[in-house]
Design a protein around this motif. Structure first.
Motif, PDB file in Angstrom:
ATOM      1  N   SER A   1       0.824  -1.202   0.000  1.00 52.33           N
ATOM      2  CA  SER A   1       0.000   0.000   0.000  1.00 52.33           C
ATOM      3  C   SER A   1       0.862   1.259   0.000  1.00 52.33           C
ATOM      4  N   MET A   2       1.940   1.248   0.791  1.00 48.05           N
ATOM      5  CA  MET A   2       2.841   2.399   0.827  1.00 48.05           C
ATOM      6  C   MET A   2       3.457   2.655  -0.544  1.00 48.05           C
ATOM      7  N   ARG A   3       3.825   1.602  -1.231  1.00 46.23           N
ATOM      8  CA  ARG A   3       4.431   1.754  -2.563  1.00 46.23           C
ATOM      9  C   ARG A   3       3.441   2.394  -3.529  1.00 46.23           C
ATOM     10  N   ARG A   4       2.177   1.964  -3.483  1.00 49.44           N
ATOM     11  CA  ARG A   4       1.162   2.543  -4.372  1.00 49.44           C
ATOM     12  C   ARG A   4       0.945   4.016  -4.062  1.00 49.44           C
ATOM     13  N   GLN A   5       0.907   4.368  -2.773  1.00 52.72           N
ATOM     14  CA  GLN A   5       0.656   5.756  -2.410  1.00 52.72           C
ATOM     15  C   GLN A   5       1.823   6.654  -2.831  1.00 52.72           C
ATOM     16  N   LEU A   6       3.038   6.147  -2.702  1.00 49.93           N
ATOM     17  CA  LEU A   6       4.196   6.925  -3.144  1.00 49.93           C
ATOM     18  C   LEU A   6       4.161   7.147  -4.652  1.00 49.93           C
ATOM     19  N   LEU A   7       3.716   6.143  -5.386  1.00 44.35           N
ATOM     20  CA  LEU A   7       3.602   6.302  -6.835  1.00 44.35           C
ATOM     21  C   LEU A   7       2.581   7.378  -7.187  1.00 44.35           C
ATOM     22  N   TRP A   8       1.450   7.404  -6.441  1.00 41.72           N
ATOM     23  CA  TRP A   8       0.453   8.452  -6.657  1.00 41.72           C
ATOM     24  C   TRP A   8       1.075   9.833  -6.436  1.00 41.72           C
ATOM     25  N   ALA A   9       1.789   9.990  -5.335  1.00 36.29           N
ATOM     26  CA  ALA A   9       2.366  11.295  -5.013  1.00 36.29           C
ATOM     27  C   ALA A   9       3.398  11.718  -6.055  1.00 36.29           C
ATOM     28  N   VAL A  10       4.269  10.803  -6.451  1.00 35.66           N
ATOM     29  CA  VAL A  10       5.291  11.127  -7.443  1.00 35.66           C
ATOM     30  C   VAL A  10       4.649  11.496  -8.782  1.00 35.66           C
ATOM     31  N   ALA A  11       3.615  10.754  -9.170  1.00 34.82           N
ATOM     32  CA  ALA A  11       2.955  11.029 -10.446  1.00 34.82           C
ATOM     33  C   ALA A  11       2.321  12.410 -10.473  1.00 34.82           C
ATOM     34  N   HIS A  12       1.852  12.898  -9.305  1.00 37.05           N
ATOM     35  CA  HIS A  12       1.206  14.204  -9.249  1.00 37.05           C
ATOM     36  C   HIS A  12       2.152  15.297  -8.779  1.00 37.05           C
ATOM     37  N   GLY A  13       3.414  14.977  -8.546  1.00 30.74           N
ATOM     38  CA  GLY A  13       4.386  15.986  -8.141  1.00 30.74           C
ATOM     39  C   GLY A  13       4.171  16.508  -6.740  1.00 30.74           C
ATOM     40  N   SER A  14       3.548  15.731  -5.891  1.00 29.30           N
ATOM     41  CA  SER A  14       3.239  16.193  -4.536  1.00 29.30           C
ATOM     42  C   SER A  14       4.377  15.876  -3.572  1.00 29.30           C
ATOM     43  N   PRO A  15       4.648  16.761  -2.627  1.00 32.99           N
ATOM     44  CA  PRO A  15       5.642  16.453  -1.597  1.00 32.99           C
ATOM     45  C   PRO A  15       5.153  15.317  -0.699  1.00 32.99           C
ATOM     46  N   VAL A  16       6.087  14.631  -0.057  1.00 28.59           N
ATOM     47  CA  VAL A  16       5.783  13.535   0.850  1.00 28.59           C
ATOM     48  C   VAL A  16       6.409  13.852   2.203  1.00 28.59           C
ATOM     49  N   LEU A  17       5.602  13.712   3.264  1.00 34.47           N
ATOM     50  CA  LEU A  17       6.082  14.012   4.607  1.00 34.47           C
ATOM     51  C   LEU A  17       5.803  12.830   5.522  1.00 34.47           C
ATOM     52  N   ALA A  18       6.861  12.231   6.073  1.00 32.24           N
ATOM     53  CA  ALA A  18       6.738  11.153   7.051  1.00 32.24           C
ATOM     54  C   ALA A  18       7.307  11.646   8.372  1.00 32.24           C
ATOM     55  N   VAL A  19       6.506  11.592   9.423  1.00 32.86           N
ATOM     56  CA  VAL A  19       6.913  12.105  10.732  1.00 32.86           C
ATOM     57  C   VAL A  19       6.805  10.986  11.756  1.00 32.86           C
ATOM     58  N   SER A  20       7.864  10.793  12.526  1.00 31.37           N
ATOM     59  CA  SER A  20       7.877   9.763  13.559  1.00 31.37           C
ATOM     60  C   SER A  20       8.236  10.396  14.892  1.00 31.37           C
ATOM     61  N   GLU A  21       7.523   9.966  15.943  1.00 29.13           N
ATOM     62  CA  GLU A  21       7.814  10.456  17.289  1.00 29.13           C
ATOM     63  C   GLU A  21       8.254   9.326  18.218  1.00 29.13           C
ATOM     64  N   THR A  22       8.506   8.144  17.650  1.00 25.00           N
ATOM     65  CA  THR A  22       8.912   6.988  18.450  1.00 25.00           C
ATOM     66  C   THR A  22      10.158   6.372  17.844  1.00 25.00           C
ATOM     67  N   ASP A  23      10.728   5.395  18.544  1.00 20.20           N
ATOM     68  CA  ASP A  23      11.902   4.679  18.048  1.00 20.20           C
ATOM     69  C   ASP A  23      11.559   3.782  16.870  1.00 20.20           C
ATOM     70  N   GLN A  24      10.274   3.645  16.575  1.00 27.43           N
ATOM     71  CA  GLN A  24       9.862   2.776  15.474  1.00 27.43           C
ATOM     72  C   GLN A  24      10.407   3.271  14.142  1.00 27.43           C
ATOM     73  N   GLY A  25      10.546   4.586  13.975  1.00 30.21           N
ATOM     74  CA  GLY A  25      11.118   5.138  12.756  1.00 30.21           C
ATOM     75  C   GLY A  25      10.151   5.161  11.595  1.00 30.21           C
ATOM     76  N   VAL A  26      10.564   5.839  10.518  1.00 28.94           N
ATOM     77  CA  VAL A  26       9.720   5.968   9.331  1.00 28.94           C
ATOM     78  C   VAL A  26       9.812   4.688   8.513  1.00 28.94           C
ATOM     79  N   PRO A  27       8.819   4.408   7.649  1.00 32.21           N
ATOM     80  CA  PRO A  27       8.847   3.193   6.819  1.00 32.21           C
ATOM     81  C   PRO A  27      10.092   3.127   5.944  1.00 32.21           C
ATOM     82  N   ASP A  28      10.474   1.908   5.590  1.00 30.11           N
ATOM     83  CA  ASP A  28      11.700   1.712   4.820  1.00 30.11           C
ATOM     84  C   ASP A  28      11.652   2.427   3.476  1.00 30.11           C
ATOM     85  N   GLN A  29      10.482   2.402   2.808  1.00 29.13           N
ATOM     86  CA  GLN A  29      10.400   3.039   1.491  1.00 29.13           C
ATOM     87  C   GLN A  29      10.723   4.522   1.576  1.00 29.13           C
ATOM     88  N   ILE A  30      10.309   5.164   2.678  1.00 33.48           N
ATOM     89  CA  ILE A  30      10.603   6.584   2.860  1.00 33.48           C
ATOM     90  C   ILE A  30      12.060   6.772   3.244  1.00 33.48           C
TER      91      ILE A  30
END
Length: 308
Positions: free
Chosen positions: A100-129
């Motif tokens: 699902s993350m891969r599909r959403q990133l493709l949508w954002a890239v296709a439309h030229g939209s910025p992507v913002l991933a914010v983490s407040e825990t040690d879990q960290g941002v997803p690998d794709q980001i």
């Protein structure tokens, strides 16, 4: 203001200049990863982007990555004359799957939209980001310097400097963004805000210590509530693991010799007064078993309850 100061401190810690961030925002489909260990930051930063004119080239509207996009919805949002950015939820309950993350990133890239991933825990941002981001910001969180800067922004530097000692005694790492917002308000006396911050930090620390104690108690309770068979099995597994480790260590020290006596005494179960079991050995009863402590008391109580 607290969110802005946290973001500025994080940029400084990460060695990223403001002009670099602005340059990236000019480009289509820039990907940002921000990790700040402060409760509430994952919610506060996207709100700052959407609700204020802080970020250039706006206004912005966020689209959560756990939402299923279609062209019609994206075009409708773009028609609101706001720049769309893809917001990546990092919290464990909201994090999208890898596909699902891969599909959403493709949508954002296709439309030229910025992507913002914010983490407040040690879990960290997803690998794709993490692997594809253009800039990665990482900050340690709330400290005394940030609290001082925030108080100076509200009350003025001259007034705040007289209370540097009291501010230094605050357990800043125990505070959340919400604590800062409810303790520091324009028109409120400075000393009242400092006292509130100190009190909130103490309460947060006590709550976290209490949660650790409850986790320890719950673990002990689960152990006591086990049946004697499960408890014996677990104890046997632990002893086997410990014995293997001890044997390995001893073998290394003594050249692998296993024939020498150890001097240990093997303690067998005490024979029951009722005779022997069908297998020819002593009958194993709860009353004669050793090493179960509170679990033995619980089992004896259960035995009495069943008889009643």
């Amino acid at each position: 203001m607290a969110t802005v100061l946290l973001l500025a401190a994080t940029m400084e810690e990460s060695g990223v200049e403001l002009r670099d961030v602005v340059s990236l925002l000019r480009r289509p489909a820039a990907v940002f990863a921000v990790e700040v260990l402060v409760e509430g930051f994952e919610r506060a930063l996207p709100q700052l982007v959407e609700a204020t004119a802080f970020m250039p080239f706006g206004p912005y509207v966020g689209m959560a990555a756990d939402f299923t996009f279609v062209d019609e919805i994206w075009r409708w949002v773009e028609g609101e004359t706001k720049r769309v950015f893809l917001q990546i939820p990092v919290a464990r309950t909201d994090r999208p799957s890898r596909s699902s993350m891969r599909r959403q990133l493709l949508w954002a890239v296709a439309h030229g939209s910025p992507v913002l991933a914010v983490s407040e825990t040690d879990q960290g941002v997803p690998d794709q980001i993490d692997l594809t981001c253009d800039v990665r910001l990482s900050g340690s969180g709330i400290d005394t310097i940030l609290i001082t800067d925030l108080l100076e922004a509200v009350y003025g530097s001259g007034t705040v400097s007289y209370h540097a000692g009291s501010i230094a005694e605050i357990d800043a790492g125990a505070l959340t963004l919400d604590d800062l917002a409810i303790a520091i308000r324009p028109g409120r006396p400075l000393l009242a805000s400092i006292d509130a911050l100190a009190g909130l930090a103490d309460h947060n620390r006590e709550d976290r210590d209490g949660e650790k104690d409850r986790d320890t108690t719950a673990s002990a309770r689960r152990l006591i509530m086990q049946s004697p068979t499960d408890r014996a099995r677990q104890t046997s597994q632990e002893r086997t693991a410990d014995g293997d480790a001890l044997s390995s260590s001893t073998d290394k020290r003594k050249g692998g010799s296993k024939g020498k006596p150890t001097g240990a005494e093997v303690i067998q179960p005490e024979p029951a007064d009722r005779g022997v079991s069908g297998k020819g050995g002593p009958a194993l009863l709860v009353e004669t078993l050793t090493g179960y402590d509170a679990a033995k008391d619980w089992a004896l109580g259960l035995k009495s309850d069943l008889a009643d």
